[in-house]
Design a protein around this motif. Structure first.
Motif, PDB file in Angstrom:
ATOM      1  N   SER A   1     -30.532  -9.192  -6.135  1.00  0.00           N
ATOM      2  CA  SER A   1     -29.815  -8.434  -7.160  1.00  0.00           C
ATOM      3  C   SER A   1     -29.965  -9.101  -8.522  1.00  0.00           C
ATOM      4  CB  SER A   1     -28.348  -8.304  -6.777  1.00  0.00           C
ATOM      5  OG  SER A   1     -27.824  -9.558  -6.478  1.00  0.00           O
ATOM      6  N   ALA A   2     -30.164 -10.434  -8.522  1.00  0.00           N
ATOM      7  CA  ALA A   2     -30.344 -11.144  -9.791  1.00  0.00           C
ATOM      8  C   ALA A   2     -31.638 -10.685 -10.464  1.00  0.00           C
ATOM      9  CB  ALA A   2     -30.378 -12.641  -9.549  1.00  0.00           C
ATOM     10  N   LEU A   3     -32.682 -10.564  -9.663  1.00  0.00           N
ATOM     11  CA  LEU A   3     -33.967 -10.116 -10.197  1.00  0.00           C
ATOM     12  C   LEU A   3     -33.851  -8.674 -10.700  1.00  0.00           C
ATOM     13  CD1 LEU A   3     -37.008 -10.671 -10.569  1.00  0.00           C
ATOM     14  CD2 LEU A   3     -37.351  -9.707  -8.313  1.00  0.00           C
ATOM     15  N   TYR A   4     -33.116  -7.891  -9.958  1.00  0.00           N
ATOM     16  CA  TYR A   4     -32.905  -6.489 -10.320  1.00  0.00           C
ATOM     17  C   TYR A   4     -32.286  -6.398 -11.715  1.00  0.00           C
ATOM     18  CZ  TYR A   4     -31.731  -1.622  -9.218  1.00  0.00           C
ATOM     19  OH  TYR A   4     -31.643  -0.264  -9.206  1.00  0.00           O
ATOM     20  N   SER A   5     -31.267  -7.223 -11.949  1.00  0.00           N
ATOM     21  CA  SER A   5     -30.607  -7.223 -13.252  1.00  0.00           C
ATOM     22  C   SER A   5     -31.555  -7.708 -14.338  1.00  0.00           C
ATOM     23  CB  SER A   5     -29.378  -8.129 -13.224  1.00  0.00           C
ATOM     24  OG  SER A   5     -28.603  -7.828 -12.119  1.00  0.00           O
ATOM     25  N   ALA A   6     -32.314  -8.771 -14.036  1.00  0.00           N
ATOM     26  CA  ALA A   6     -33.217  -9.342 -15.037  1.00  0.00           C
ATOM     27  C   ALA A   6     -34.299  -8.341 -15.435  1.00  0.00           C
ATOM     28  CB  ALA A   6     -33.844 -10.620 -14.490  1.00  0.00           C
ATOM     29  N   LEU A   7     -34.840  -7.637 -14.441  1.00  0.00           N
ATOM     30  CA  LEU A   7     -35.886  -6.648 -14.729  1.00  0.00           C
ATOM     31  C   LEU A   7     -35.322  -5.445 -15.484  1.00  0.00           C
ATOM     32  CD1 LEU A   7     -37.762  -6.591 -11.305  1.00  0.00           C
ATOM     33  CD2 LEU A   7     -38.728  -7.334 -13.464  1.00  0.00           C
TER      34      LEU A   7
ATOM     35  N   LEU B   1     -30.973   6.791 -17.160  1.00  0.00           N
ATOM     36  CA  LEU B   1     -30.468   5.734 -16.276  1.00  0.00           C
ATOM     37  C   LEU B   1     -31.098   5.825 -14.881  1.00  0.00           C
ATOM     38  CD1 LEU B   1     -28.612   3.350 -15.963  1.00  0.00           C
ATOM     39  CD2 LEU B   1     -26.727   4.898 -15.474  1.00  0.00           C
ATOM     40  N   SER B   2     -31.245   7.033 -14.371  1.00  0.00           N
ATOM     41  CA  SER B   2     -31.849   7.152 -13.037  1.00  0.00           C
ATOM     42  C   SER B   2     -33.331   6.743 -13.081  1.00  0.00           C
ATOM     43  CB  SER B   2     -31.690   8.559 -12.462  1.00  0.00           C
ATOM     44  OG  SER B   2     -32.101   9.523 -13.374  1.00  0.00           O
ATOM     45  N   ALA B   3     -34.015   7.065 -14.192  1.00  0.00           N
ATOM     46  CA  ALA B   3     -35.421   6.670 -14.320  1.00  0.00           C
ATOM     47  C   ALA B   3     -35.548   5.155 -14.352  1.00  0.00           C
ATOM     48  CB  ALA B   3     -36.015   7.280 -15.587  1.00  0.00           C
ATOM     49  N   ALA B   4     -34.676   4.507 -15.145  1.00  0.00           N
ATOM     50  CA  ALA B   4     -34.720   3.045 -15.248  1.00  0.00           C
ATOM     51  C   ALA B   4     -34.384   2.395 -13.910  1.00  0.00           C
ATOM     52  CB  ALA B   4     -33.752   2.576 -16.325  1.00  0.00           C
ATOM     53  N   ALA B   5     -33.327   2.901 -13.270  1.00  0.00           N
ATOM     54  CA  ALA B   5     -32.887   2.293 -12.003  1.00  0.00           C
ATOM     55  C   ALA B   5     -33.951   2.449 -10.918  1.00  0.00           C
ATOM     56  CB  ALA B   5     -31.579   2.927 -11.558  1.00  0.00           C
ATOM     57  N   THR B   6     -34.660   3.566 -10.930  1.00  0.00           N
ATOM     58  CA  THR B   6     -35.652   3.814  -9.864  1.00  0.00           C
ATOM     59  C   THR B   6     -36.831   2.857  -9.963  1.00  0.00           C
ATOM     60  OG1 THR B   6     -35.038   6.144  -9.871  1.00  0.00           O
ATOM     61  CG2 THR B   6     -37.099   5.589  -8.780  1.00  0.00           C
ATOM     62  N   ILE B   7     -37.409   2.740 -11.145  1.00  0.00           N
ATOM     63  CA  ILE B   7     -38.614   1.902 -11.255  1.00  0.00           C
ATOM     64  C   ILE B   7     -38.244   0.417 -11.138  1.00  0.00           C
ATOM     65  CG2 ILE B   7     -38.665   1.792 -13.809  1.00  0.00           C
ATOM     66  CD1 ILE B   7     -41.716   2.034 -11.442  1.00  0.00           C
ATOM     67  N   VAL B   8     -37.085   0.040 -11.680  1.00  0.00           N
ATOM     68  CA  VAL B   8     -36.660  -1.361 -11.559  1.00  0.00           C
ATOM     69  C   VAL B   8     -36.368  -1.692 -10.093  1.00  0.00           C
ATOM     70  CG1 VAL B   8     -34.875  -3.031 -12.195  1.00  0.00           C
ATOM     71  CG2 VAL B   8     -35.831  -1.538 -13.923  1.00  0.00           C
ATOM     72  N   GLY B   9     -35.758  -0.744  -9.394  1.00  0.00           N
ATOM     73  CA  GLY B   9     -35.486  -0.944  -7.966  1.00  0.00           C
ATOM     74  C   GLY B   9     -36.775  -1.135  -7.183  1.00  0.00           C
ATOM     75  N   ALA B  10     -37.786  -0.355  -7.518  1.00  0.00           N
ATOM     76  CA  ALA B  10     -39.078  -0.470  -6.822  1.00  0.00           C
ATOM     77  C   ALA B  10     -39.730  -1.814  -7.106  1.00  0.00           C
ATOM     78  CB  ALA B  10     -39.994   0.665  -7.258  1.00  0.00           C
ATOM     79  N   LEU B  11     -39.690  -2.247  -8.365  1.00  0.00           N
ATOM     80  CA  LEU B  11     -40.287  -3.537  -8.735  1.00  0.00           C
ATOM     81  C   LEU B  11     -39.561  -4.681  -8.040  1.00  0.00           C
ATOM     82  CD1 LEU B  11     -40.790  -2.955 -12.563  1.00  0.00           C
ATOM     83  CD2 LEU B  11     -42.601  -3.442 -10.925  1.00  0.00           C
ATOM     84  N   ALA B  12     -38.236  -4.611  -8.054  1.00  0.00           N
ATOM     85  CA  ALA B  12     -37.446  -5.680  -7.431  1.00  0.00           C
ATOM     86  C   ALA B  12     -37.690  -5.740  -5.929  1.00  0.00           C
ATOM     87  CB  ALA B  12     -35.971  -5.459  -7.718  1.00  0.00           C
ATOM     88  N   ALA B  13     -37.814  -4.559  -5.298  1.00  0.00           N
ATOM     89  CA  ALA B  13     -38.032  -4.525  -3.848  1.00  0.00           C
ATOM     90  C   ALA B  13     -39.378  -5.150  -3.490  1.00  0.00           C
ATOM     91  CB  ALA B  13     -37.968  -3.092  -3.347  1.00  0.00           C
ATOM     92  N   LYS B  14     -40.401  -4.837  -4.288  1.00  0.00           N
ATOM     93  CA  LYS B  14     -41.732  -5.373  -4.000  1.00  0.00           C
ATOM     94  C   LYS B  14     -41.810  -6.871  -4.258  1.00  0.00           C
ATOM     95  CE  LYS B  14     -43.843  -2.039  -2.255  1.00  0.00           C
ATOM     96  NZ  LYS B  14     -44.451  -2.111  -0.920  1.00  0.00           N
TER      97      LYS B  14
END
Lengths: 254, 214
Positions: free
Chosen positions: A191-197, A173-186
């Motif tokens: 938060s919608a994009l974060y969930s979708a990714l 879960l931490s691995a998934a949340a970290t890379i998705v968070g980075a993609l969403a930030a860039k």
């Protein structure tokens, strides 16, 4: 001022220490995760008040003659332990994604990424943020799981396998949340994009987790089963970390 | 605190241009600047001054052209030159939830710099923030934040200073501090590149490059 060479893991530790200090001061992630978790647990307690002890029976397994003892011996809980474990991780996933969204999005929104990019390597940033997310999810899991077990009656099963499943889940879960968070930030994320990714990764993660939970709560799991399902869960997390570490440079430097 | 940089520093900008999507920000630009010199970049709003500074800092890859950076006689790539750059720009922010001292200690640790208490006080004094180091950056005024950016930029005594709108939000004392910093950088053989349209700051330059719309 003396200047020396600094290794990436020292940079990662410095970033982790900074994030922990900032979190202890602002409590942004902890309060977001805490409010969500508390509300979810409260709703869950109310919704499952009658369900957790309700037995069920598959009529197909009954054989003649039907006796009371025969029926009782075939009764099983309507809400199985593996499903309870699955729901716990759904709760933890949402809690984690609620709180962890800020780790990268906050850096991007507040404009601190330029200073970070000038001062540390991409691999160190990834390691630092992953460590922070891992710690946060571990703390939340430690706080939530006993309460959840009390509310739903979820058993531990084999303690060693249980701890392995929880640890494997936290890593994944931490691995998934970290890379998705980075993609969403860039992507100037919302938060919608974060969930979708995060959805495709989370679906795979939850399937692997439920497989591991089924093995945990099966009566006599073989070593092969444990290796396949619990090991598979760990492999997912490790694979995600390896892939993320490889691609993070491109995400961070984009 | 101000050591003279060894070897020769040089930045060579060759036919650099950048596009965001389909829009070209500025026409290809060539310029060069050596140690002990200040290059001023001017141009109307939206001409790409900040973009060019980000390219020189290695934070952005140009869609055309190259930027060759030599530090102490050694060629640097986009990643390695970051450690040699002090960057002050409107898009750079330090952590609001940390104090000024905590911010500087954090970035010093990232760069492998041993920052003693005396170093910290000297740095804060240089930018006019002495006595305010323990305050959270979130409580700072915009002028104080701009001063703190200079403390961040000067942490590693960098051979290259990139200053975008260098005196934005600063009072008259702050402007004097910046002039002093640019003068000291020149004196110790460092390079300063300043993006500005302020007539007073245009005079800092040994040369001026004007960015033109394509």
């Amino acid at each position: 001022m003396n200047k020396g060479v600094v290794a990436w893991h020292q940079q990662a530790l410095a970033l982790l220490a900074k994030d922990l200090r900032a979190e202890l001061r602002t409590k942004v992630a902890v309060s977001a995760v805490g409010v969500f978790t508390f509300s979810a647990l409260l709703l869950l307690a109310l919704a499952t008040i009658n369900l957790k002890d309700t037995p069920t029976l598959n009529m197909g397994v009954l054989t003649d003659p039907i006796t009371r003892d025969g029926v009782v011996s075939l009764l099983r809980p309507a809400w199985e332990p593996a499903s309870k474990m699955g729901l716990l991780w759904v709760l933890l996933c949402f809690a984690a994604f609620t709180g962890l969204a800020h780790t990268f999005v906050h850096e991007e929104d507040s404009g601190t990424t330029a200073a970070l990019r000038l001062s540390m390597t991409a691999s160190a940033v990834y390691a630092g943020k992953l460590s922070f997310n891992f710690l946060l999810i571990a703390v939340v899991a430690l706080a939530v799981t006993p309460a959840y077990m009390g509310i739903t009656g979820m058993p531990i099963g084999s303690p060693l396998v249980f701890i392995s499943v929880m640890l494997g889940g936290t890593v994944g879960l931490s691995a998934a949340a970290t890379i998705v968070g980075a993609l969403a930030a860039k992507a100037q994320g919302t938060s919608a994009l974060y969930s979708a990714l995060g959805l495709p990764m989370l679906v795979v993660f939850l399937i692997m987790l439920i497989n591991a939970a089924i093995t945990l709560y099966s009566k006599n799991p073989t070593v092969l089963q444990i290796g396949r399902d619990v090991g598979g869960l760990f492999s997912f997390g490790v694979m995600l970390i390896a892939i993320s570490a490889l691609v993070f440079h491109f995400v961070w430097e984009d | 605190m101000a050591d003279k940089h060894d070897g020769e520093h040089r930045i060579e900008i060759k036919e650099v241009a950048h596009q965001f999507g389909w829009r070209q920000v500025f026409a290809p630009l060539s310029a060069s600047v050596s140690g002990g010199q200040t290059l001023v970049i001017s141009g109307i709003n939206g001409a790409g001054k900040s973009t060019l500074l980000r390219i020189i800092a290695g934070l952005l890859t140009p869609t055309e052209g190259t930027v060759a950076v030599t530090i102490a006689g050694q060629q640097q790539d986009a990643l390695s030159r970051r450690n040699s750059i002090g960057y002050v720009a409107p898009d750079l922010t330090l952590y609001r939830e940390l104090s000024a001292a905590e911010n500087l200690q954090f970035f010093a640790r990232l760069r492998g710099i041993t920052l003693t208490r005396d170093d910290l006080i000297a740095l804060l004094t240089q930018v006019g923030l002495r006595g305010r180091g323990k305050d959270l950056v979130g409580t700072y005024s915009s002028g104080m934040r701009q001063r703190l950016k200079y403390a961040f930029a000067l942490l590693s005594q960098p051979p290259i200073l990139l200053l975008d709108e260098p005196t934005a939000n600063l009072d008259i004392h702050g402007v004097a501090i910046v002039e002093q910093i640019v003068a000291e950088q020149k004196q110790r053989g460092g390079i300063s590149i300043v993006a500005t349209n302020e007539p007073r700051e245009l005079e800092w330059g040994d040369s001026v490059a004007r960015l033109e719309l394509p």
